[in-house]
Design a protein around this motif. Structure first.
Motif, PDB file in Angstrom:
ATOM      1  N   THR A  33      -2.354  -0.050  -3.990  1.00 32.79           N
ATOM      2  CA  THR A  33      -3.057  -1.454  -3.309  1.00 32.79           C
ATOM      3  C   THR A  33      -2.733  -2.615  -4.245  1.00 32.79           C
ATOM      4  OG1 THR A  33      -5.040  -1.427  -3.477  1.00 32.79           O
ATOM      5  CG2 THR A  33      -4.402  -0.053  -1.939  1.00 32.79           C
ATOM      6  N   ALA A  34      -2.376  -3.642  -3.608  1.00 33.93           N
ATOM      7  CA  ALA A  34      -1.728  -4.601  -4.150  1.00 33.93           C
ATOM      8  C   ALA A  34      -3.142  -4.887  -5.570  1.00 33.93           C
ATOM      9  CB  ALA A  34      -1.933  -6.009  -3.235  1.00 33.93           C
ATOM     10  N   ALA A  35      -4.939  -4.429  -5.608  1.00 33.32           N
ATOM     11  CA  ALA A  35      -5.395  -4.514  -6.582  1.00 33.32           C
ATOM     12  C   ALA A  35      -4.900  -3.126  -7.991  1.00 33.32           C
ATOM     13  CB  ALA A  35      -6.746  -4.282  -5.917  1.00 33.32           C
ATOM     14  N   ASP A  36      -4.341  -2.642  -8.100  1.00 30.85           N
ATOM     15  CA  ASP A  36      -3.573  -1.789  -8.478  1.00 30.85           C
ATOM     16  C   ASP A  36      -2.388  -2.435  -9.068  1.00 30.85           C
ATOM     17  OD1 ASP A  36      -5.654   0.284  -7.927  1.00 30.85           O
ATOM     18  OD2 ASP A  36      -4.166   0.934  -6.201  1.00 30.85           O
ATOM     19  N   GLY A  37      -1.859  -3.162  -9.250  1.00 32.36           N
ATOM     20  CA  GLY A  37      -0.362  -4.260  -8.764  1.00 32.36           C
ATOM     21  C   GLY A  37       0.888  -4.220  -8.167  1.00 32.36           C
ATOM     22  N   GLU A  89       1.056  -1.342  -0.314  1.00 32.21           N
ATOM     23  CA  GLU A  89      -0.047  -0.375  -0.400  1.00 32.21           C
ATOM     24  C   GLU A  89       0.932   1.372  -0.313  1.00 32.21           C
ATOM     25  OE1 GLU A  89      -3.566   2.405   2.474  1.00 32.21           O
ATOM     26  OE2 GLU A  89      -2.648   0.759   3.363  1.00 32.21           O
ATOM     27  N   ILE A  90       0.601   2.552  -0.727  1.00 32.82           N
ATOM     28  CA  ILE A  90       1.048   3.674  -0.749  1.00 32.82           C
ATOM     29  C   ILE A  90      -0.255   4.904  -0.916  1.00 32.82           C
ATOM     30  CG2 ILE A  90       2.630   5.140  -2.305  1.00 32.82           C
ATOM     31  CD1 ILE A  90       4.174   2.853  -3.118  1.00 32.82           C
ATOM     32  N   ARG A  91      -0.032   4.944   0.599  1.00 36.82           N
ATOM     33  CA  ARG A  91      -1.209   5.991   0.641  1.00 36.82           C
ATOM     34  C   ARG A  91      -0.941   7.411   0.011  1.00 36.82           C
ATOM     35  NH1 ARG A  91      -2.753   3.510   5.940  1.00 36.82           N
ATOM     36  NH2 ARG A  91      -1.007   5.105   6.248  1.00 36.82           N
ATOM     37  N   GLN A 131       3.870   0.363 -18.523  1.00 34.25           N
ATOM     38  CA  GLN A 131       2.958   1.322 -18.313  1.00 34.25           C
ATOM     39  C   GLN A 131       2.497   1.762 -16.651  1.00 34.25           C
ATOM     40  OE1 GLN A 131       0.566   2.296 -19.934  1.00 34.25           O
ATOM     41  NE2 GLN A 131      -1.364   3.234 -18.426  1.00 34.25           N
ATOM     42  N   PRO A 132       2.326   3.249 -16.060  1.00 29.66           N
ATOM     43  CA  PRO A 132       2.790   3.048 -14.575  1.00 29.66           C
ATOM     44  C   PRO A 132       1.416   2.372 -13.681  1.00 29.66           C
ATOM     45  CG  PRO A 132       3.251   5.179 -16.610  1.00 29.66           C
ATOM     46  CD  PRO A 132       2.911   4.153 -16.825  1.00 29.66           C
ATOM     47  N   LEU A 133       2.109   2.597 -12.357  1.00 33.21           N
ATOM     48  CA  LEU A 133       0.965   2.599 -11.392  1.00 33.21           C
ATOM     49  C   LEU A 133       0.246   3.221 -11.032  1.00 33.21           C
ATOM     50  CD1 LEU A 133       2.940   0.057  -9.433  1.00 33.21           C
ATOM     51  CD2 LEU A 133       1.646  -0.842 -11.426  1.00 33.21           C
TER      52      LEU A 133
END
Length: 766
Positions: A570-574, A509-511, A546-548
């Protein structure tokens, strides 16, 4: 004439860094080894006779310093030497003695100095059976038999006397379509150099050149042709001459010509240079080399011929046994007699020119096959005489790289003997064994990791007393490690090119992120930010993935302000833990992105040098950033990743710097293991090249005092204890094997870092 006969398993001819590392590597694997060196000291071009300081991949890539035997030697030299190592001309005899001490202290290794190979003898199968050696000043001739021979002579003397095929000069463009190759093939080679050293006497010192010295009158010869006076106290690589002379047969003539030029250049500096003569007034010549340092002569053909396309394209070889990372550095043939100095120097070492872009390469793998003579089954090669094109030689020829080639050749020779094979016919299983031995001995291979079935630590669970987290770093941070990050921050850091900061992901996670930016235009600026997945800290591709996430950020007027980005990844975004992402800011010269005042281990930076290609930014230190949540990227499990340096991840355990020492890391197994040897790898002396470390240096990250305990009889028993350590690789054969299901390493003190750090733990039954 006194006649002697000797016999060994491995005979290493040549005692430069490649030869020393080859001989020590083979001897450590149990082979009986002899090293033959035609000079009275070891080290070749790096010795105090020639004083070319070792260069390698870390000159251009963060955390790329060569490890293994060459690292042991250079760490020891910095710990013992009272003098700095700035550039060519600075090497003193402390380095000679470090090399000599390792050679004479290594079991199974016999040393013959001032000894020259004069003849090579072959058996009926065309394998080398022996060499004849003449010992200078001793009226002694030695017939030395061997089972494997390694030619580390630089000039390929043994290979030539054995009748091997070799190349000389430059391949033409049409042969391999190499961008650096000349249109037509030629016999031109890079030249040789001698160096000098000067001393500040604290008072004016006159100098008068002899009549036979070259007399320089034209400043354009220096200032318009790329011959830079970067340090008055030491000599310059560009005091170089090759053609029209042959670098082997005309070596003595070249030495005399170089001496004439060196005295003439010093005369120019002292007496005629309008910019330097006042600065040089108090300097006196202290030393002038009289042994030319060669760059190129014979290149012996092996079982693979490496061209420029391999390092430039980072070819992945199944028989990878070393790596390089110097740029494709081809000096102007003729040296001082050429119209300009080496192209990069002639450009003022521009980093974004067309030449710089096409020459920048690595780090890249190097195959074992270029060390295997195609003509002689028991002959290996190591050094600048390996099987490469002229263009490829421009990058593999530097000494830190050739030292790795030497260690690989010595290891391969020992494996061949153990398996009962010729050194030139190792199969896949043999090569895999060579690779795993090299990793165990501290070397790094970009495309291999520890898979040693004998390492029982790989099956253990790991826990630690604490672990550090990455919160970020700002310009206001200071170097609390006692030397690791001590670089003066630039006055201005405009975003003239796209810039990237590698961030290790330990929490999926990177908020939010923030960067310390300045905008002095008086009006709001915008800059595009993106987070890009990368394969390693040397993944320099830009724009290919491709950027996250991507965001336009507003930068209001002001200096050193933290501009936030609510990334919400989050992990859902790769986003994946156990690797890196690169935080990028697109170019906007009106905005500055400031560096951090401290280097966060494993967190490097780069900038876009040309279309879609990045290179290290400055010294590769950490750009300012803040991250939420803090990343848990120094967990204890990192000591078992199979890679003992920052690369695809941080690959180190670091304790929480806020907690006091001692700190502990513990292995635990499901069932008891019998442990006879514990091997430890510590961080340190990887980030920058050897030249950047001061006298009497001990890396702050490296544990100084530590102990190893085993759980036996319901309590902890100390099985090894060390004080005063500064080496980054330590092997501990236990006095008696111990049966245990738990083992711990306690770091009681470091050499300056508040965190305890370990990169790898290995455990073996014997």
């Amino acid at each position: 004439m006194k006649m002697q006969q000797e016999a060994y398993d491995v005979v290493v001819c040549g005692g430069g860094l490649a030869g020393v590392c080859a001989a020590v590597a083979a001897a450590r694997q149990g082979a009986g080894v002899c090293i033959i060196q035609d000079r009275p000291v070891l080290g070749g071009n790096s010795s105090s006779e020639i004083r070319v300081t070792p260069h390698g991949a870390a000159q251009f890539h963060a955390y790329a310093r060569e490890t293994g035997i060459i690292s042991e030697l250079l760490i020891e030299e910095r710990a013992l030497n009272h003098e700095p190592i700035l550039e060519n001309g600075w090497t003193n005899s402390v380095w000679d003695m470090v090399l000599y001490n390792m050679a004479v202290s290594t079991p199974n290794l016999t040393l013959h100095l001032s000894s020259t190979v004069t003849e090579v003898h072959k058996d009926a199968e065309r394998h080398i059976s022996s060499v004849t050696v003449r010992v200078a000043g001793a009226e002694t001739q030695i017939a030395i038999e061997g089972r494997v021979f390694i030619d580390c002579t630089g000039d390929g003397v043994v290979a030539d006397l054995a009748g091997c095929e070799w190349r000389w000069g430059s391949e033409g463009r049409e042969e391999f379509s190499e961008p650096h190759a000349p249109l037509a093939a030629s016999g031109d080679t890079m030249g040789s150099s001698i160096h000098f050293k000067a001393k500040d006497m604290g008072r004016p010192v006159p100098f008068a050149a002899p009549d036979w010295a070259v007399r320089h009158e034209d400043p354009a010869f220096f200032y318009d042709q790329g011959r830079h006076f970067y340090d008055l106290a030491a000599g310059y690589w560009w005091i170089e001459i090759g053609i029209p002379w042959n670098t082997i047969y005309d070596n003595e003539h070249i030495r005399h010509e170089l001496t004439r030029h060196t005295l003439g250049i010093w005369d120019w500096i002292k007496n005629r240079d309008p910019l330097l003569k006042e600065k040089a007034a108090n300097y006196a010549l202290d030393w002038i080399g009289q042994v030319p340092g060669k760059r190129e002569s014979r290149r012996v053909l092996g079982r693979y011929f490496m061209t420029e396309h391999d390092p430039a394209g980072r070819t992945v070889f199944p028989d990878e046994i070393a790596y390089g990372g110097w740029f494709i550095d081809l000096h102007s043939t003729g040296g001082l007699l050429a119209p300009t100095a080496e192209p990069s120097s002639a450009e003022g070492y521009a980093e974004t020119s067309e030449y710089a872009i096409k020459s920048f390469c690595g780090p890249y793998g190097i195959p074992l096959r270029i060390l295997m003579s195609k003509d002689i089954g028991n002959l290996l090669l190591a050094g600048r005489n390996v099987s490469v094109s002229h263009a490829a030689l421009g990058t593999v020829r530097v000494m830190a790289t050739t030292a790795l080639l030497g260690q690989a050749a010595g290891t391969a020779a020992a494996v061949a003997l153990r398996q009962g094979r010729k050194a030139g016919s190792l199969d896949f299983a043999d090569i895999r064994e060579v690779q795993q031995i090299l990793l165990r001995e501290g070397c790094f291979l970009p495309n291999c990791r520890n898979e040693d079935p004998g390492d029982v630590a790989r099956s253990a669970r790991v826990q630690a007393s604490s672990s550090a987290r990455v919160h970020g770093v700002g310009p206001e941070s200071r170097d609390y490690t006692g030397g690791f990050g001590g670089t003066r921050l630039p006055d201005k850091e405009p975003l003239t090119h796209r810039r990237g900061q590698w961030i290790a992901v330990g929490t999926e996670e990177i908020r939010s992120l923030a960067m310390c930016l300045s905008n002095e235009t008086g009006t709001e600026q915008t800059v595009e930010a993106s987070l890009v997945p990368v394969d390693s800290i040397w993944d320099y591709e830009c724009g290919a993935k491709q950027p996250l996430a991507r965001q336009q950020l507003a930068v209001p007027p002001g200096r050193m302000q933290w501009v936030a980005w609510e990334a919400g990844l989050t992990a859902a975004d790769g986003l994946r833990s156990g690797g890196y992402v690169r935080l990028e800011l697109a170019a906007n010269p009106q905005v500055e992105w400031h560096k951090g005042g401290t280097v966060i281990p494993g967190h490097t930076s780069a900038y876009e040098m040309g279309p879609s290609k990045m290179r290290r930014y400055g010294d590769g230190g950490t750009l300012s950033f803040r991250i939420d949540p803090p990343q848990a990227c120094y967990e204890p499990s990192n000591v078992l990743t199979g890679i003992a340096r920052p690369y695809d991840y941080t690959n180190i355990w670091r304790s929480d710097p806020a907690g006091p020492l001692p700190q502990r890391l513990e292995l635990e197994w499901e069932t008891e293991e019998c442990i006879g040897t514990v091997e430890l790898a510590f961080p340190g002396q990887l980030f920058r090249e050897y030249h950047r470390y001061p006298p009497f240096y001990r890396d702050p990250q490296c544990p100084r005092d530590y102990s190893i305990d085993a759980w036996t009889g319901g309590g902890w028993t100390t099985v090894a204890s060390v004080t005063g350590n500064y080496q980054t690789r330590r092997r501990h054969p236990l006095s008696e094997a111990v049966k245990t299901d738990k083992l711990r390493v306690t770091v009681h003190a470091t050499n300056g870092d508040p965190s305890a750090c370990i990169a790898e733990i290995r455990c073996y039954r014997s």
